[in-house]
Design a protein around this motif. Structure first.
Motif, PDB file in Angstrom:
ATOM      1  N   GLU A  20       0.826  -1.203   0.000  1.00 53.04           N
ATOM      2  CA  GLU A  20       0.000   0.000   0.000  1.00 53.04           C
ATOM      3  C   GLU A  20       0.855   1.246   0.000  1.00 53.04           C
ATOM      4  O   GLU A  20       1.863   1.346   0.684  1.00 53.04           O
ATOM      5  CB  GLU A  20      -0.903   0.031   1.239  1.00 53.04           C
ATOM      6  CG  GLU A  20      -1.648   1.349   1.381  1.00 53.04           C
ATOM      7  CD  GLU A  20      -2.405   1.411   2.691  1.00 53.04           C
ATOM      8  OE1 GLU A  20      -3.382   2.155   2.754  1.00 53.04           O
ATOM      9  OE2 GLU A  20      -2.005   0.729   3.630  1.00 53.04           O
ATOM     10  N   SER A  23      -3.070   7.277   0.404  1.00 51.85           N
ATOM     11  CA  SER A  23      -3.246   8.624  -0.117  1.00 51.85           C
ATOM     12  C   SER A  23      -2.897   9.659   0.943  1.00 51.85           C
ATOM     13  O   SER A  23      -2.555  10.784   0.617  1.00 51.85           O
ATOM     14  CB  SER A  23      -4.683   8.821  -0.603  1.00 51.85           C
ATOM     15  OG  SER A  23      -5.575   8.650   0.457  1.00 51.85           O
ATOM     16  N   LYS A  74      -2.527   5.971  -6.670  1.00 52.29           N
ATOM     17  CA  LYS A  74      -3.635   5.297  -5.991  1.00 52.29           C
ATOM     18  C   LYS A  74      -3.553   3.807  -6.290  1.00 52.29           C
ATOM     19  O   LYS A  74      -3.692   3.394  -7.433  1.00 52.29           O
ATOM     20  CB  LYS A  74      -4.974   5.864  -6.458  1.00 52.29           C
ATOM     21  CG  LYS A  74      -5.226   7.294  -6.029  1.00 52.29           C
ATOM     22  CD  LYS A  74      -6.598   7.757  -6.471  1.00 52.29           C
ATOM     23  CE  LYS A  74      -6.877   9.172  -5.998  1.00 52.29           C
ATOM     24  NZ  LYS A  74      -8.211   9.643  -6.425  1.00 52.29           N
ATOM     25  N   LEU A  75      -3.286   3.035  -5.285  1.00 54.13           N
ATOM     26  CA  LEU A  75      -3.197   1.597  -5.448  1.00 54.13           C
ATOM     27  C   LEU A  75      -4.304   0.917  -4.671  1.00 54.13           C
ATOM     28  O   LEU A  75      -4.654   1.332  -3.574  1.00 54.13           O
ATOM     29  CB  LEU A  75      -1.831   1.088  -4.961  1.00 54.13           C
ATOM     30  CG  LEU A  75      -0.609   1.556  -5.752  1.00 54.13           C
ATOM     31  CD1 LEU A  75       0.654   1.015  -5.122  1.00 54.13           C
ATOM     32  CD2 LEU A  75      -0.701   1.129  -7.200  1.00 54.13           C
ATOM     33  N   MET A  76      -4.815  -0.165  -5.253  1.00 60.44           N
ATOM     34  CA  MET A  76      -5.839  -0.933  -4.574  1.00 60.44           C
ATOM     35  C   MET A  76      -5.231  -1.668  -3.393  1.00 60.44           C
ATOM     36  O   MET A  76      -4.134  -2.219  -3.492  1.00 60.44           O
ATOM     37  CB  MET A  76      -6.440  -1.931  -5.567  1.00 60.44           C
ATOM     38  CG  MET A  76      -7.631  -2.678  -5.053  1.00 60.44           C
ATOM     39  SD  MET A  76      -9.033  -1.578  -4.759  1.00 60.44           S
ATOM     40  CE  MET A  76     -10.174  -2.741  -4.046  1.00 60.44           C
ATOM     41  N   HIS A  82     -12.553   2.143  -0.885  1.00 60.65           N
ATOM     42  CA  HIS A  82     -12.180   2.928  -2.053  1.00 60.65           C
ATOM     43  C   HIS A  82     -13.394   3.417  -2.830  1.00 60.65           C
ATOM     44  O   HIS A  82     -14.449   2.780  -2.841  1.00 60.65           O
ATOM     45  CB  HIS A  82     -11.302   2.092  -2.989  1.00 60.65           C
ATOM     46  CG  HIS A  82     -10.010   1.663  -2.383  1.00 60.65           C
ATOM     47  ND1 HIS A  82      -8.925   2.503  -2.272  1.00 60.65           N
ATOM     48  CD2 HIS A  82      -9.631   0.482  -1.832  1.00 60.65           C
ATOM     49  CE1 HIS A  82      -7.924   1.852  -1.685  1.00 60.65           C
ATOM     50  NE2 HIS A  82      -8.339   0.630  -1.403  1.00 60.65           N
ATOM     51  N   LYS A  83     -13.210   4.535  -3.528  1.00 58.58           N
ATOM     52  CA  LYS A  83     -14.264   5.081  -4.376  1.00 58.58           C
ATOM     53  C   LYS A  83     -14.332   4.298  -5.688  1.00 58.58           C
ATOM     54  O   LYS A  83     -13.469   3.484  -6.017  1.00 58.58           O
ATOM     55  CB  LYS A  83     -14.005   6.567  -4.633  1.00 58.58           C
ATOM     56  CG  LYS A  83     -14.126   7.421  -3.376  1.00 58.58           C
ATOM     57  CD  LYS A  83     -13.919   8.900  -3.672  1.00 58.58           C
ATOM     58  CE  LYS A  83     -15.099   9.489  -4.406  1.00 58.58           C
ATOM     59  NZ  LYS A  83     -15.001  10.963  -4.545  1.00 58.58           N
ATOM     60  N   SER A  85     -13.897   5.072  -8.800  1.00 58.69           N
ATOM     61  CA  SER A  85     -12.821   5.238  -9.779  1.00 58.69           C
ATOM     62  C   SER A  85     -11.645   4.312  -9.478  1.00 58.69           C
ATOM     63  O   SER A  85     -11.022   3.756 -10.398  1.00 58.69           O
ATOM     64  CB  SER A  85     -12.349   6.695  -9.812  1.00 58.69           C
ATOM     65  OG  SER A  85     -11.880   7.106  -8.522  1.00 58.69           O
ATOM     66  N   VAL A  86     -11.336   4.128  -8.200  1.00 56.64           N
ATOM     67  CA  VAL A  86     -10.230   3.247  -7.825  1.00 56.64           C
ATOM     68  C   VAL A  86     -10.609   1.783  -8.094  1.00 56.64           C
ATOM     69  O   VAL A  86      -9.796   1.009  -8.595  1.00 56.64           O
ATOM     70  CB  VAL A  86      -9.854   3.445  -6.345  1.00 56.64           C
ATOM     71  CG1 VAL A  86      -8.741   2.481  -5.926  1.00 56.64           C
ATOM     72  CG2 VAL A  86      -9.416   4.885  -6.103  1.00 56.64           C
ATOM     73  N   SER A  89     -10.401   1.213 -11.854  1.00 57.47           N
ATOM     74  CA  SER A  89      -8.995   1.177 -12.284  1.00 57.47           C
ATOM     75  C   SER A  89      -8.347  -0.150 -11.906  1.00 57.47           C
ATOM     76  O   SER A  89      -7.549  -0.712 -12.672  1.00 57.47           O
ATOM     77  CB  SER A  89      -8.213   2.333 -11.652  1.00 57.47           C
ATOM     78  OG  SER A  89      -8.664   3.574 -12.155  1.00 57.47           O
ATOM     79  N   PHE A  90      -8.690  -0.647 -10.743  1.00 60.12           N
ATOM     80  CA  PHE A  90      -8.191  -1.948 -10.296  1.00 60.12           C
ATOM     81  C   PHE A  90      -8.620  -3.057 -11.259  1.00 60.12           C
ATOM     82  O   PHE A  90      -7.822  -3.920 -11.633  1.00 60.12           O
ATOM     83  CB  PHE A  90      -8.703  -2.220  -8.879  1.00 60.12           C
ATOM     84  CG  PHE A  90      -8.750  -3.658  -8.484  1.00 60.12           C
ATOM     85  CD1 PHE A  90      -7.585  -4.348  -8.165  1.00 60.12           C
ATOM     86  CD2 PHE A  90      -9.964  -4.339  -8.422  1.00 60.12           C
ATOM     87  CE1 PHE A  90      -7.627  -5.683  -7.795  1.00 60.12           C
ATOM     88  CE2 PHE A  90     -10.024  -5.664  -8.055  1.00 60.12           C
ATOM     89  CZ  PHE A  90      -8.846  -6.345  -7.743  1.00 60.12           C
ATOM     90  N   ASP A  93      -6.646  -2.820 -14.393  1.00 57.05           N
ATOM     91  CA  ASP A  93      -5.270  -3.280 -14.176  1.00 57.05           C
ATOM     92  C   ASP A  93      -5.171  -4.801 -14.221  1.00 57.05           C
ATOM     93  O   ASP A  93      -4.201  -5.356 -14.745  1.00 57.05           O
ATOM     94  CB  ASP A  93      -4.735  -2.763 -12.837  1.00 57.05           C
ATOM     95  CG  ASP A  93      -4.456  -1.269 -12.852  1.00 57.05           C
ATOM     96  OD1 ASP A  93      -4.397  -0.693 -13.959  1.00 57.05           O
ATOM     97  OD2 ASP A  93      -4.301  -0.681 -11.765  1.00 57.05           O
TER      98      ASP A  93
END
Length: 384
Positions: A20, A23, A74-76, A82-83, A85-86, A89-90, A93
Motif C-alpha cells: 500500500e 493517499s 492510488k493503489l488498490m 475505495h471510491k 474510480s479506484v 482502475s483496479f 489493471d
C-alpha cells in the motif's frame, strides 16, 4: 507486483502482506525535501539574487531547476475503502496484467449513465461452469465490494496455483452493481441504500434487491414497499431498473451454465438462501443448508466468526423480489446464496482494520464451497 506468494489454498489471518501507498502519505510533502519554493518577503533578497550578482555578464546564467511535484499514486489495497474510480482502475489493471484469463466488459449503464463493469476470470475451457459474484447492490454496504475485489484479486494473481475446483469455473464478478448509489455514499449520504432513480422528478431511488421478478410485490408491504420514499421501494415494475436488467440479461444470455450465484451484503453475519418471499422451504433446502454450513465452518476455522445458515425468511424477514430467489427459481442456478458480512456491532460502518480479516474468511468460505460442489453428486430439483 504480486501481492501474494506461496500456496494459494487456505488463507489464515496475517498470512498476507498488503502492499500500500496510502493517499494520506501521498498528500504529505516532506518539509525537508528542498524542492518547495517560498515567496520571499518584500525587501529581502532571494538566495538566487546573490548568485546572479557574482555571475559575469558574459556567462550564461544558471538557475536551479525545480523538481516536478510528486505524482499521487492510488493503489488498490484492503486496508481502506475505495471510491468507484479506484475500483474500476483496479479491474482494468487486472485485465492489463493478466490478459490470458481476465476480461472486462460493461454489462449495462446505471440510471445516471455510469458503467456497470464486470470482470470475467476464465481459462477459456468450454466445459467450465459459471460462478456469479456481485456486491454493493445496496450502496452503503462497502465491505461487500472490498470482499469481492479481494476474491477477484486473489483468484487472478494466483490462478495457476489454485486447485481445479477454482480453475474449472468461469468467474463473473461485479464489485459495484449500484454505481450511482455507491458514488453517492462517498460524496453525499453515507447511508444511502437504493439506486438513484427518479420518481416525479425527485431522486428517490429503487431498492434493487426488491426489483427482481420472482416474488416481486408479494406480501404487500411486508417484503417490499410500493412507496417511493421507502428504503424497500420495489420500483414500478419488475426489472424496471437498468442495474437489475443488466444482471438478468448477462446471466440468461451466457453460453456457460451458471452453477453458483453469490450476492454479498452486510451486516447480519448470515449465509442465507431461498426463499425470501414465502415461508415454505425451497425444494433443495437441506442440500443448500449443508453447502452453507460448509462455508460457515470455513469462516469459523479461519477467524472464529460465527455465521448462521438458513433460508432468508427464517433468519431475517420477508424479502420479495430478491436476486437470490430469482437466480434460483428463474435462472435455475442451484447454489444461490446471499452472504451477509460483518458486522452486527458496527452495522454498515465496519472499521477499516477489519476489512482484510473479513476478506480472508470469506475467501476460505468461497473456496470451501467450490470444493464441496465438485465433490458432491447431488441432483437438484430446480434443474432446467
Amino acid at each position: 507486483m504480486e501481492l501474494y506468494s506461496g500456496d494459494a489454498r487456505s488463507v489464515k489471518r496475517n498470512d498476507l502482506l498488503n502492499f500500500e501507498i496510502s493517499s494520506d502519505e501521498d498528500e504529505k510533502i516532506k518539509a525537508e525535501s528542498g524542492t518547495q519554493t517560498k515567496t520571499m518577503a518584500k525587501g529581502k533578497s532571494s538566495p538566487n539574487s546573490s548568485m546572479k550578482a557574482t555571475i559575469s555578464s558574459g556567462l550564461k546564467q544558471i538557475t536551479p531547476s525545480q523538481k516536478p511535484k510528486r505524482r499521487k499514486i492510488k493503489l488498490m489495497n484492503w486496508k481502506r475503502y475505495h471510491k468507484l474510480s479506484v475500483i474500476y482502475s483496479f479491474l482494468d489493471d487486472l485485465e492489463r496484467d493478466y490478459p490470458a484469463i481476465c476480461t472486462i466488459s460493461v454489462i449495462g449503464k446505471s440510471v445516471e449513465g455510469r458503467d456497470i463493469k464486470m470482470l470475467k476470470i476464465s481459462n477459456s475451457d468450454a466445459s467450465n461452469a459459471a460462478v456469479w459474484l456481485d456486491a454493493s447492490i445496496h450502496s452503503r454496504e462497502w465491505i461487500s465490494t472490498a470482499v469481492v475485489t479481494y476474491v477477484a484479486d486473489y483468484i487472478a494473481k494466483n490462478f495457476h496455483k489454485h486447485s481445479k475446483s477454482i480453475t474449472n469455473k468461469d468467474w463473473y464478478i461485479v464489485p459495484v452493481l449500484n454505481p450511482d448509489g455507491y458514488e453517492f455514499t462517498h460524496t453525499n449520504d453515507r447511508m444511502w441504500r437504493k439506486n438513484r432513480a427518479h420518481h416525479e422528478g425527485e431522486s428517490v431511488g429503487v431498492d434493487l434487491n426488491r426489483n427482481f421478478s420472482y416474488g416481486w410485490g408479494n406480501n404487500g408491504d411486508q417484503g417490499s414497499s410500493g412507496d417511493p420514499s421507502n428504503v424497500f421501494y420495489r420500483g414500478p415494475a419488475p426489472f424496471s431498473e437498468p442495474e437489475t436488467a443488466a444482471v438478468r440479461d448477462t446471466i440468461l444470455g451466457s453460453a456457460s451454465p451458471f452453477k453458483v450465484f453469490l450476492s454479498f451484503h452486510s451486516y447480519f453475519e448470515l449465509i442465507i438462501f431461498p426463499w425470501g418471499y414465502k415461508c415454505e422451504p425451497c425444494p433443495d433446502y437441506l442440500h443448500l443448508l449443508e453447502a452453507g454450513t460448509v462455508m460457515a465452518r470455513a469462516i469459523y476455522e479461519t477467524t472464529g466468526m460465527i455465521y448462521k445458515v438458513g433460508s432468508t425468511k427464517d433468519l431475517t424477514y420477508f424479502a420479495c423480489g430478491t436476486s437470490t430467489d430469482w437466480s434460483y427459481a428463474i435462472a435455475k442456478i442451484p447454489y444461490s446464496f446471499m452472504i451477509e458480512l460483518r458486522s452486527k456491532k458496527h452495522r454498515f460502518r465496519l472499521p477499516k482494520d477489519q476489512i482484510n480479516e473479513t476478506c480472508v474468511e470469506i475467501w476460505n468460505a468461497v473456496m470451501g464451497l467450490m470444493d464441496f460442489i465438485d465433490s458432491t453428486k447431488f441432483k437438484f430439483k430446480t434443474k432446467k
